[in-house]
Enzyme design. Structure first.
Site, mmCIF file in Angstrom:
data_model
loop_
_atom_site.group_PDB
_atom_site.id
_atom_site.type_symbol
_atom_site.label_atom_id
_atom_site.label_comp_id
_atom_site.label_asym_id
_atom_site.label_seq_id
_atom_site.Cartn_x
_atom_site.Cartn_y
_atom_site.Cartn_z
ATOM 1 C CB ALA A 64 -0.906 -0.019 1.220
ATOM 2 N N GLY A 109 0.655 -4.995 0.873
ATOM 3 C CA GLY A 109 -0.533 -5.032 0.017
ATOM 4 C C GLY A 109 -0.282 -5.723 -1.316
ATOM 5 C CD GLU A 112 -2.550 -7.272 2.834
ATOM 6 O OE1 GLU A 112 -2.134 -6.137 2.514
ATOM 7 O OE2 GLU A 112 -3.273 -7.466 3.816
ATOM 8 C CD GLU A 132 1.640 -5.521 5.758
ATOM 9 O OE1 GLU A 132 2.447 -6.435 6.054
ATOM 10 O OE2 GLU A 132 0.893 -5.583 4.773
HETATM 11 N N1 CO8 Z 1 4.550 3.132 -0.835
HETATM 12 C C1 CO8 Z 1 4.937 4.284 -1.410
HETATM 13 N N2 CO8 Z 1 6.077 4.399 -2.118
HETATM 14 C C2 CO8 Z 1 6.851 3.311 -2.231
HETATM 15 C C3 CO8 Z 1 6.518 2.080 -1.652
HETATM 16 C C4 CO8 Z 1 5.300 2.005 -0.926
HETATM 17 N N3 CO8 Z 1 4.846 0.866 -0.371
HETATM 18 N N4 CO8 Z 1 7.490 1.184 -1.923
HETATM 19 C C5 CO8 Z 1 8.403 1.837 -2.655
HETATM 20 N N5 CO8 Z 1 8.033 3.116 -2.841
HETATM 21 C C6 CO8 Z 1 8.742 4.164 -3.579
HETATM 22 C C7 CO8 Z 1 9.951 4.665 -2.799
HETATM 23 O O1 CO8 Z 1 9.570 5.619 -1.833
HETATM 24 C C8 CO8 Z 1 10.794 5.244 -3.917
HETATM 25 O O2 CO8 Z 1 10.264 6.495 -4.269
HETATM 26 P P1 CO8 Z 1 11.276 7.741 -4.599
HETATM 27 O O3 CO8 Z 1 12.069 7.279 -5.784
HETATM 28 O O4 CO8 Z 1 10.343 8.854 -4.881
HETATM 29 O O5 CO8 Z 1 12.118 7.895 -3.374
HETATM 30 C C9 CO8 Z 1 10.530 4.303 -5.078
HETATM 31 O O6 CO8 Z 1 9.310 3.626 -4.761
HETATM 32 C C10 CO8 Z 1 11.624 3.249 -5.246
HETATM 33 O O7 CO8 Z 1 11.770 2.591 -4.002
HETATM 34 P P2 CO8 Z 1 13.217 2.447 -3.271
HETATM 35 O O8 CO8 Z 1 14.115 3.545 -3.668
HETATM 36 O O9 CO8 Z 1 12.952 2.245 -1.831
HETATM 37 O O10 CO8 Z 1 13.726 1.102 -3.961
HETATM 38 P P3 CO8 Z 1 14.737 0.032 -3.322
HETATM 39 O O11 CO8 Z 1 15.061 -0.914 -4.433
HETATM 40 O O12 CO8 Z 1 15.839 0.691 -2.599
HETATM 41 O O13 CO8 Z 1 13.849 -0.755 -2.224
HETATM 42 C C11 CO8 Z 1 11.884 -1.882 -1.397
HETATM 43 C C12 CO8 Z 1 12.731 -1.516 -2.643
HETATM 44 C C13 CO8 Z 1 12.669 -2.844 -0.494
HETATM 45 C C14 CO8 Z 1 10.631 -2.579 -1.939
HETATM 46 C C15 CO8 Z 1 11.530 -0.595 -0.630
HETATM 47 O O14 CO8 Z 1 10.996 0.356 -1.544
HETATM 48 C C16 CO8 Z 1 10.503 -0.807 0.447
HETATM 49 O O15 CO8 Z 1 10.825 -1.317 1.512
HETATM 50 N N6 CO8 Z 1 9.232 -0.430 0.174
HETATM 51 C C17 CO8 Z 1 8.161 -0.530 1.158
HETATM 52 C C18 CO8 Z 1 7.726 -1.961 1.321
HETATM 53 C C19 CO8 Z 1 6.668 -2.042 2.389
HETATM 54 O O16 CO8 Z 1 6.902 -1.786 3.548
HETATM 55 N N7 CO8 Z 1 5.467 -2.429 1.964
HETATM 56 C C20 CO8 Z 1 4.335 -2.560 2.865
HETATM 57 C C21 CO8 Z 1 3.569 -1.282 2.907
HETATM 58 S S1 CO8 Z 1 2.273 -1.323 4.125
HETATM 59 C C22 CO8 Z 1 1.057 -2.194 3.413
HETATM 60 O O17 CO8 Z 1 1.167 -2.635 2.303
HETATM 61 C C23 CO8 Z 1 -0.181 -2.397 4.236
HETATM 62 C C24 CO8 Z 1 -1.337 -2.877 3.384
HETATM 63 C C25 CO8 Z 1 -2.637 -2.715 4.073
HETATM 64 C C26 CO8 Z 1 -2.992 -1.298 4.216
HETATM 65 C C27 CO8 Z 1 -4.247 -1.151 5.013
HETATM 66 C C28 CO8 Z 1 -4.526 0.288 5.251
HETATM 67 C C29 CO8 Z 1 -5.454 0.516 6.372
#
Ligand code: CO8
Length: 258
Positions: A64, A109, A112, A132
């Site tokens: 998400a 997500g 999911e 999460e």
């Molecule tokens: N949300 C928003 N932006 C994201 C997300 C995300 N989940 N994942 C990556 N991005 C963005 C980064 O911020 C970055 O943006 P920018 O270039 O503007 O800085 C771009 O994508 C590229 O990402 P990275 O530079 O971080 O790329 P890396 O190769 O270094 O890392 C990863 C890749 C490991 C995937 C890293 O991006 C990461 O850890 N992402 C988050 C993963 C995460 O924690 N996902 C779970 C999110 S919570 C969730 O999904 C809950 C679902 C249920 C929600 C219910 C709501 C009530």
């Protein structure tokens, strides 16, 4: 659509999650687009199977959208969670079978979303996880419920509590994905599987899906009774007559989808 691409190839609908700069993170706008698209696909009888994939090189869906969630109030987060759950339930219960073709990250997500599909094919480079708790939240798009149903309670709890990413082979070993394939062949293999499915009687395939989905939430005697009903229903289709006639005549069946 701003965040999704949709194309039809013969009778296969291909949905591409298309926010590659944010690793296809799911914001509310993307979920609403997916909702509308699924509604349209559900009533498109020309589409017999669906494939969902991630756009760009790095991710299926990296979760998400954290930047959108960051400042949400409790009530806003609850509504966002309910939106995602509604869309993923719609996906899970879409009449047509859905294959997730997963390359790169399928986190939070994204994992999911993959779990709401019927079949998951992962590339060797795919990574899965429910991270999460590292963000101070639980999964909210059905992950706490679909993960234990797929991999069992103990393994699900480990993935949910520890939050580590696992690679495609580990996901296969745990039963989270059906197959692991080379990156370059991912779409080819997903399309070949979809084509094989669409060559069969479409109503029977849809009823198999309904039987598994509905039956898994019932007691076994009710579920087998439900199976008997839908098995009977197949005999009201032209395809049952064609399928059995073709077998007797030793030829390939030509299904009409009725
Ligand atoms: N949300 C928003 N932006 C994201 C997300 C995300 N989940 N994942 C990556 N991005 C963005 C980064 O911020 C970055 O943006 P920018 O270039 O503007 O800085 C771009 O994508 C590229 O990402 P990275 O530079 O971080 O790329 P890396 O190769 O270094 O890392 C990863 C890749 C490991 C995937 C890293 O991006 C990461 O850890 N992402 C988050 C993963 C995460 O924690 N996902 C779970 C999110 S919570 C969730 O999904 C809950 C679902 C249920 C929600 C219910 C709501 C009530």
């Amino acid at each position: 659509m701003e965040n999704l691409l949709y194309e039809k190839s013969d009778s296969i609908g291909i949905i591409t999650m298309n926010r590659p700069k944010a690793l296809n993170a799911l914001n509310a706008a993307t979920l609403r687009e997916l909702d509308s698209l699924l509604t349209a696909i559900a009533s498109d009888s020309a589409v017999k199977a669906v494939i969902i994939r991630g756009g760009g090189e790095k991710a299926f869906v990296a979760g998400a959208d954290i930047t959108e969630m960051q400042s949400m109030s409790a009530m806003e987060a609850r509504s966002f969670g309910k939106l995602g759950q509604m869309v993923f339930n719609k996906l899970e219960n879409l009449p047509q079978p859905v294959i997730a073709a997963i390359h790169g990250f399928a986190l939070g997500g994204g994992c999911e979303l993959a779990m709401a599909c019927d079949i998951r094919i992962a590339s060797e480079k795919a990574k899965f996880g429910q991270p999460e708790v590292m963000l101070g939240v639980t999964p909210g798009f059905g992950g706490t419920q679909r993960l234990p149903r797929l991999v069992g309670k103990g393994i699900a709890k480990e993935l949910l509590f520890v939050g580590d990413q696992i690679d495609a082979l580990e996901a296969y070993r745990l039963g989270l994905v059906n197959r692991v394939v080379p990156v370059a062949s991912l779409m080819e293999i997903a399309i070949a599987m979809a084509n094989k499915i669409v060559s069969h009687a479409p109503v029977a395939v849809q009823l198999c899906k309904a039987a598994v989905n509905e039956g898994m939430d019932m007691a076994l005697d009710s579920a087998t009774a439900y199976e008997a009903e839908i098995f009977g229903l197949c005999f009201a289709t032209i395809d049952q007559k064609e399928g059995m006639q073709a077998f007797v005549e030793k030829r390939k069946a030509n299904f009409a989808g009725k």
